[in-house]
Enzyme design. Structure first.
Site, PDB file in Angstrom:
ATOM      1  N   ASP A 141       0.838  -1.203   0.000  1.00  8.57           N
ATOM      2  CA  ASP A 141       0.000   0.000   0.000  1.00  8.57           C
ATOM      3  C   ASP A 141       0.868   1.247   0.000  1.00  8.57           C
ATOM      4  O   ASP A 141       0.500   2.272   0.553  1.00  8.57           O
ATOM      5  CB  ASP A 141      -0.924  -0.017   1.224  1.00  8.57           C
ATOM      6  CG  ASP A 141      -2.048   1.017   1.099  1.00  8.57           C
ATOM      7  OD1 ASP A 141      -2.595   1.413   2.145  1.00  8.57           O
ATOM      8  OD2 ASP A 141      -2.350   1.433  -0.039  1.00  8.57           O
ATOM      9  N   LYS A 144       2.947   3.339  -5.695  1.00  9.18           N
ATOM     10  CA  LYS A 144       2.365   2.342  -6.615  1.00  9.18           C
ATOM     11  C   LYS A 144       3.394   1.840  -7.629  1.00  9.18           C
ATOM     12  O   LYS A 144       3.330   0.699  -8.046  1.00  9.18           O
ATOM     13  CB  LYS A 144       1.145   2.925  -7.328  1.00  9.18           C
ATOM     14  CG  LYS A 144       0.112   3.516  -6.343  1.00  9.18           C
ATOM     15  CD  LYS A 144      -0.184   2.601  -5.155  1.00  9.18           C
ATOM     16  CE  LYS A 144      -0.827   3.350  -4.002  1.00  9.18           C
ATOM     17  NZ  LYS A 144      -0.828   2.565  -2.745  1.00  9.18           N
ATOM     18  N   ASP A 169      -3.190  -3.091  -2.542  1.00  6.48           N
ATOM     19  CA  ASP A 169      -4.249  -2.072  -2.605  1.00  6.48           C
ATOM     20  C   ASP A 169      -4.076  -1.234  -3.875  1.00  6.48           C
ATOM     21  O   ASP A 169      -2.986  -1.170  -4.444  1.00  6.48           O
ATOM     22  CB  ASP A 169      -4.171  -1.158  -1.377  1.00  6.48           C
ATOM     23  CG  ASP A 169      -5.397  -0.241  -1.259  1.00  6.48           C
ATOM     24  OD1 ASP A 169      -5.275   0.832  -0.663  1.00  6.48           O
ATOM     25  OD2 ASP A 169      -6.471  -0.611  -1.801  1.00  6.48           O
ATOM     26  N   ASN A 170      -5.152  -0.607  -4.334  1.00  8.67           N
ATOM     27  CA  ASN A 170      -5.116   0.414  -5.389  1.00  8.67           C
ATOM     28  C   ASN A 170      -4.673  -0.071  -6.758  1.00  8.67           C
ATOM     29  O   ASN A 170      -4.050   0.689  -7.514  1.00  8.67           O
ATOM     30  CB  ASN A 170      -4.186   1.575  -4.980  1.00  8.67           C
ATOM     31  CG  ASN A 170      -4.481   2.085  -3.613  1.00  8.67           C
ATOM     32  OD1 ASN A 170      -3.644   2.014  -2.713  1.00  8.67           O
ATOM     33  ND2 ASN A 170      -5.685   2.605  -3.405  1.00  8.67           N
ATOM     34  N   GLU A 199     -11.408   4.155  -1.422  1.00  7.17           N
ATOM     35  CA  GLU A 199     -11.901   4.441  -0.076  1.00  7.17           C
ATOM     36  C   GLU A 199     -12.794   5.680  -0.045  1.00  7.17           C
ATOM     37  O   GLU A 199     -12.477   6.713  -0.621  1.00  7.17           O
ATOM     38  CB  GLU A 199     -10.717   4.629   0.901  1.00  7.17           C
ATOM     39  CG  GLU A 199      -9.599   5.504   0.422  1.00  7.17           C
ATOM     40  CD  GLU A 199      -8.482   4.723  -0.263  1.00  7.17           C
ATOM     41  OE1 GLU A 199      -8.757   3.680  -0.867  1.00  7.17           O
ATOM     42  OE2 GLU A 199      -7.343   5.165  -0.193  1.00  7.17           O
TER      43      GLU A 199
END
Ligand SMILES: O=C(NCCCCc1cc2ccncc2s1)c1cc(-c2ccc(F)cc2)cc(O)c1O
Ligand SMILES: [Mg+2]
Length: 214
Positions: A141, A144, A169-170, A199
């Site tokens: 997380d 990226k 995540d993401n 989120e």
């Protein structure tokens, strides 16, 4: 002097959460982010997917890359079996300082080792510095564009074993295209996408869960 968003989030935890109660800490942060100020915690919707992966893996050793304010750190640590540990890396000293206080308020300090620094510097040092063997679960997380190089680095450093789980995540927003391309096409991983939302928004995002096959 002007407070920062993480400091205002910490104040919301102190004012609205019960000391020693991780679930009330998570709830207070989600309320703050929905009602007051958006912040880049994994959040309640993706957080439930994280919870289900943690309870399925029941990990003894967890690595989190990207602590931010400690929201996901608290969610993970509150589900760990006794004696299980999580090492979490945070690059930004101000965010790390807030995370330490949120983790302390949740009463989870014993289960969590927060390290300030970058993943590229610290991943090669985890075995010698902290006596880590391998990680059962890694939660990605952080930056990226570091997901792929750091996954390769963890492989090279022998930090993954047959069956280790990576949860990222993401993968849609902000997006991790190189990581997805690698992990979905590598014969050394079996991957699964969990569709969700960024989120506290209706924007599509999701988590990628990958099993290292050794
Ligand atoms: O950048 C994000 N997260 C990483 C922060 C980088 C912190 C780091 C930790 C660390 C530890 C070790 N080594 C190196 C590093 S670098 C992030 C951003 C968004 C987002 C989505 C839409 C937006 F419009 C605006 C932001 C949502 C998210 O869930 C995120 O996680
Ligand atoms: Mg994130």
């Amino acid at each position: 002097t002007q407070s920062t968003r993480p400091q205002r989030m910490l104040a919301a935890v102190h004012n609205n959460a019960t000391r020693g109660d991780p679930r009330s800490v998570v709830k207070a942060i989600d309320q703050f982010c929905r009602q007051k100020e958006w912040a880049m915690n994994i959040g309640d919707e993706k957080g439930c997917i994280l919870d289900s992966v943690v309870s399925e893996v029941n990990p003894a050793m967890v690595l989190e890359l990207g602590t931010y304010c400690g929201y996901s750190t608290v969610r993970i640590a509150s589900q760990l079996p006794p004696h299980a540990k999580i090492i979490t890396l945070e690059f930004n000293p101000q965010n790390a300082a807030v995370a330490r206080q949120i983790i302390a308020w949740a009463g989870l300090g014993e289960k969590i080792k927060l390290i300030e620094g970058s993943s590229g510097d610290w991943i090669p040092k985890l075995k010698e510095q902290f006596g880590v063997d391998t990680f059962d679960l890694v939660f990605l997380d952080h930056w990226k564009d570091r997901y792929l190089p750091d996954t390769k680095l963890m492989e090279e450093c022998g930090l993954l074993r047959k069956g280790s789980i990576l949860l990222a995540d993401n993968v849609i927003c902000p997006g991790t295209p190189e990581y997805l391309e690698y992990i979905r096409n590598s014969p050394r991983y079996k991957s699964q996408y969990f569709k969700s939302h960024l989120e506290y928004t209706r924007v599509e995002d999701g988590l990628e869960k990958s099993i290292f096959l050794g």
